[in-house]
Design an enzyme around this catalytic site. Structure first.
Site: not given
Lengths: 592, 592
Positions: B434-436
């Site tokens: 997550y978060e890229g």
């Protein structure tokens, strides 16, 4: 839910194009022509795809249950097990004298990959039965064999291996389970065993436990361990099932994965057991099956990478996200499929090149196990003994990493259980641990196997690689992209072995500190050796105008990827190894 | 169940011995003397150890439940959240104007490590609130700030980030959630968002969703995305809670880990939303928080390695198994503790040297975020922008691998959920996604950050390393073991960057194919740079007759391990990078 497709074409390629099995002199191999293996594995594939794979995710969700002392497997497992039994899939490479089909271990090994890819937790019931079968077959009396083997070959009865106790796993010398002699090779077994895979369940009439225990008064440590057959139901003289034995399930463990397999705490309470083999020589009896069992776990490492890769590949082709930086590949769609992106490719190629190389290595090792067992070939036995810790350690480590890569391709969806890739990661993880944790494999490799036959065996491996390189140096299709990197990597490995010999004498910790790195280095060289041979096969096929040029070109490209992108790990491992034990052992225990 | 001990001494070492924070010119840092930070983090440590850690395993087992549209968190979470709120731990680095304590980001970042180590799933409720707070703080109108921030700083209201939709995660240009203007910056939001961490729960009075959506008629793709504040309960003008908004939870996802955090499918059905920032500039608003949020996830990667290592270390000291090959270390016991074995040491040292190096890197980056945000230092802003994808990608990848190593030390016991290490592995896994996803971080690094300020920023990083080496070359304690390997690794990194510049112009795929390897290479050089600086600090301390010699000697030994055993990975990464895109991109999609 991910589907699974048995990789028949790739299997056939390894068996017939790479290994030419039907031309090998190994007993029983001449019958393994293309049509025969295609028929066997296509049928195995059908069972795997249609019966086992659909139960994988649901088996993970439901897990096994223990209620009132009775273990229940997930919905559908029982019916699936009947289908596997009817197909005689448990009997493939078992002795015809006890109802087996008498095929080579190689055939069983490939079937293991296929079944395990479809449902690892399920296929363990069968796998452990096979392990127990092999132990009884190798060490049992005629009567024991007659009593137990036919029903184990058919999987009417399943088997287990009871080694671990709460306070000891690797160091079995510490075990406490007691076997009190009652005369006539009959003993009363008492003690607790843990982590017993397939320990109990509702799919067979009887469970035949092989149990390590100590006969009071025997030698201390591992030299005083004996092996016993302890059936869940005592078997009457006429072969019918007698009363329930003093064996019960204490609990089922909650595990990270392989939920469909009942991992049991087994309590033995004055259970009737029959000595298998010689008293106090139980460890030796266990070890004769070690190569087979460890190669079986190596196959599990490979096996989870396969469906994970298949799922990731399908997702990468379907999922539209972002644009190819070199120009849209799906200009009419809202975005390009993931597979256009180089970093997604990198992960797919890591998986593909690992899987195909690993399968070749597994099959090559299986041919040596057959040569050793069927034809008493001691060189083959030695070489496969050397390679076994590498297969077990390297393939389970890399197989796990490949499932993690597959999961990564799914992004957030990979973290959600319903996609199914998380299960591959969780299931694959155990293969690095059981049947000797990978650190123990590395210790076995560096501590015992390198020195096998005074070092002749490992020199024999180097010679195989060297000879192959020499014989093919004139082949321009191979030279730069395959032979040169293989030569460099093999040099790294020789330098590491040399380091161990020189510095390990001064301090064994210098060797042991580099053991895992050496195992990984050896694994990379082995896979590169497989790829170089496959490259030769496929470039020959192309030269000879193969009608399946795209297939062989894909093999070559996949091999080139391995050489360029995976093999460079050898420089890292060598560098770590040569740094010796100093930094590893420097801290006092209190300084941590 | 594993316990957790906040590593206060190591934190203090990084803050005061390595970074000398109270002597930096950054606003607010002068107050951060040794006693102050010791007091803050000891208190945080108490909450983490006594309140959060005991709920980690049970939270994982229970997970969150959705019944009749209401989300319930695991037992004890609500009470624990009250304690965190009372301690004002959510407000640490928030703006005093809205009730915050006004401390630097650095302080919040360390508290994040401590809380997340104790209970990652729990600390995400707070972490996401902080993210939403930052977005509103940076882009909100005065009225929006007054309405929402005080209750978010106190965590009476929590926050979320709603980006992902079923068909798009990374490629947000594809999103479909609609925002129909109602006048006065009020919109009606309709659509479905997925993977919404902390999406709903029973621990706060209100949930403030930040939602990306498209205003009909705006530009296509990412240029037409706007950001909205969508509260679960509409807030009345007097600040009291009004009617329930058109926001509901569709389901809670079954995930591999972080079960204690409710990952929700959020349905928006004509929900009232308030435009945050400028229409169609929502992505820009999101990106201003990116460095902070991504560094927060980097900390999560580190955070799971810490308790996993602590648990593995305790187990390695306690568990008796086998004998030291150089002679028994526990001759009166039945066996020696695991920690005597070189391969166990190797795994412990991998973890220890990673953790301490990573913490130094995280803190250094946090000081730059403070310099950038508090003092508008554009050089610091650029350097931390360059380093952010490295921190996020490298620390979450390695942090995960370290939890796997910790689990391996436990052998079979590591695979059983009750030991607790499996949870660290499963929880840590999400930080890579997550978060890229880490591949997106690598793309950001190679595609945008290397070229930041015409390459001046990355040259600035190399100069920092070079200068440090030059300034300390005369220091014999450092030269061979720290400076030389750092120099060699830094050279590998420069060669890789050079390769990208030269060959990436011809074909961007040459750069993109090596992006992940470059991110890893950069990470290793960064950690080595941290270790070289810590080595200097500790060797100086020893020279000056430190009263804590054992501590500094341990630092030096741990650093030497990193340089000898981890840093050699750079040669592998460079070699892969320089092999270019050919093998990565060669296959047609159909050939897979």
């Amino acid at each position: 839910m991910p589907s699974y497709t048995a990789p028949i074409k790739d299997i056939q390629y390894v068996l017939h194009d790479l290994l030419n099995i039907s031309e090998l002199q190994t007993s029983g191999y001449s019958e393994l022509d293309r049509d025969t293996t295609a028929a066997i594995f296509s049928e195995a594939g059908k069972v795997a795809e249609q019966v086992l794979a659909p139960l994988n995710l649901s088996g993970d969700e439901q897990g096994c249950k223990l209620e009132n002392g009775v273990v229940t497997t997930p919905d559908g497992f029982k019916e699936a097990f009947e289908i596997v039994k009817e197909g005689e899939w448990c009997a493939l490479d078992c002795d015809p004298e006890y109802g087996g089909q008498g095929m080579p271990y190689l055939v069983g090994s490939i079937a293991n990959e296929i079944f395990s890819s479809a449902n690892m937790a399920f296929s363990m019931y069968q796998g452990l039965t096979h392990g127990a079968y092999s132990a009884i077959h190798a060490h049992g009396t005629d009567q024991q064999k007659q009593t137990f083997l036919p029903n184990m070959v058919s999987c009417n009865w399943t088997g287990t291996m009871n080694l671990t106790e709460p306070h000891c796993g690797t160091d079995l010398g510490l075990l406490r389970t007691k076997a009190e002699p009652q005369g006539d090779d009959i003993y009363k077994i008492s003690g607790q065993k843990i982590f017993i895979s397939a320990g109990d369940h509702d799919m067979s009439e009887n469970v035949i436990h092989l149990v390590l225990a100590k006969i009071p008064g025997g030698p201390d440590g591992v030299k005083g361990i004996s092996l016993f057959i302890v059936p869940k139901f005592v078997v009457n003289e006429d072969g019918s099932l007698g009363p329930r034995n003093g064996v019960s399930v204490g609990k089922i463990e909650e595990k990270m994965g392989i939920h469909g397999n009942a991992t049991c705490v087994m309590n033995f309470d004055d259970a009737t057991g029959y000595l298998l083999g010689t008293a106090h020589k139980g460890m030796r009896a266990m070890f004769t099956m070690m190569n087979e069992a460890r190669n079986g776990v190596a196959v599990q490492g490979l096996s989870q990478a396969v469906p994970a890769y298949q799922a990731a590949l399908e997702y990468a082709k379907d999922r539209l996200q972002g644009r190819d930086v070199t120009g849209a590949k799906n200009p009419d769609g809202p975005a390009d499929p993931l597979i256009v992106h180089p970093d997604i490719r990198r992960m797919l190629m890591d998986q593909k090149s690992f899987i195909e190389g690993a399968r070749a290595l597994v099959c090559w090792a299986a041919t040596m196990i057959d040569q050793a067992h069927r034809d008493n070939d001691s060189d083959a036995d030695a070489l496969v003994s050397l390679l076994t810790p590498v297969l077990k350690g390297f393939l389970t480590e890399q197989g796990f990493q490949m499932t993690v890569q597959a999961q990564q391709i799914f992004g957030g969806h990979g973290y959600i259980e319903e996609t199914g890739v998380s299960q591959y990661v969780r299931d694959a993880r155990i293969a690095m641990i059981y049947e000797g944790a990978n650190g123990v494999q590395a210790l076995d490799l560096v501590g015992r196997k390198i020195g096998l036959n005074g070092g002749k065996t490992i020199m024999g491996f180097f010679d195989l690689v060297k000879t192959f390189i020499k014989e093919n140096e004139g082949n321009e299709a191979l030279n730069d992209t395959f032979l040169k990197p293989l030569k460099a990597a093999s040099k790294d490995m020789q330098a590491a072995a040399m380091y161990f010999m020189q510095s390990g004498i001064k301090s064994p910790n210098n060797a042991l500190s580099g053991a895992t790195d050496f195992m990984m280095l050896f694994g990379h060289v082995s896979l590169a050796f497989m790829w170089a041979q496959m490259a030769k096969v496929s470039s020959n096929a192309l030269e000879n105008g193969s009608s399946d040029a795209a297939f062989h070109e894909t093999k070559l490209a996949t091999g080139r990827y391995y050489m360029a992108r995976q093999l460079p790990a050898t420089c890292m491992h060598l560098s770590r190894i040569q740094s010796g034990a100093n930094t590893v052992m420097e801290l006092d225990q209190a300084q941590f």
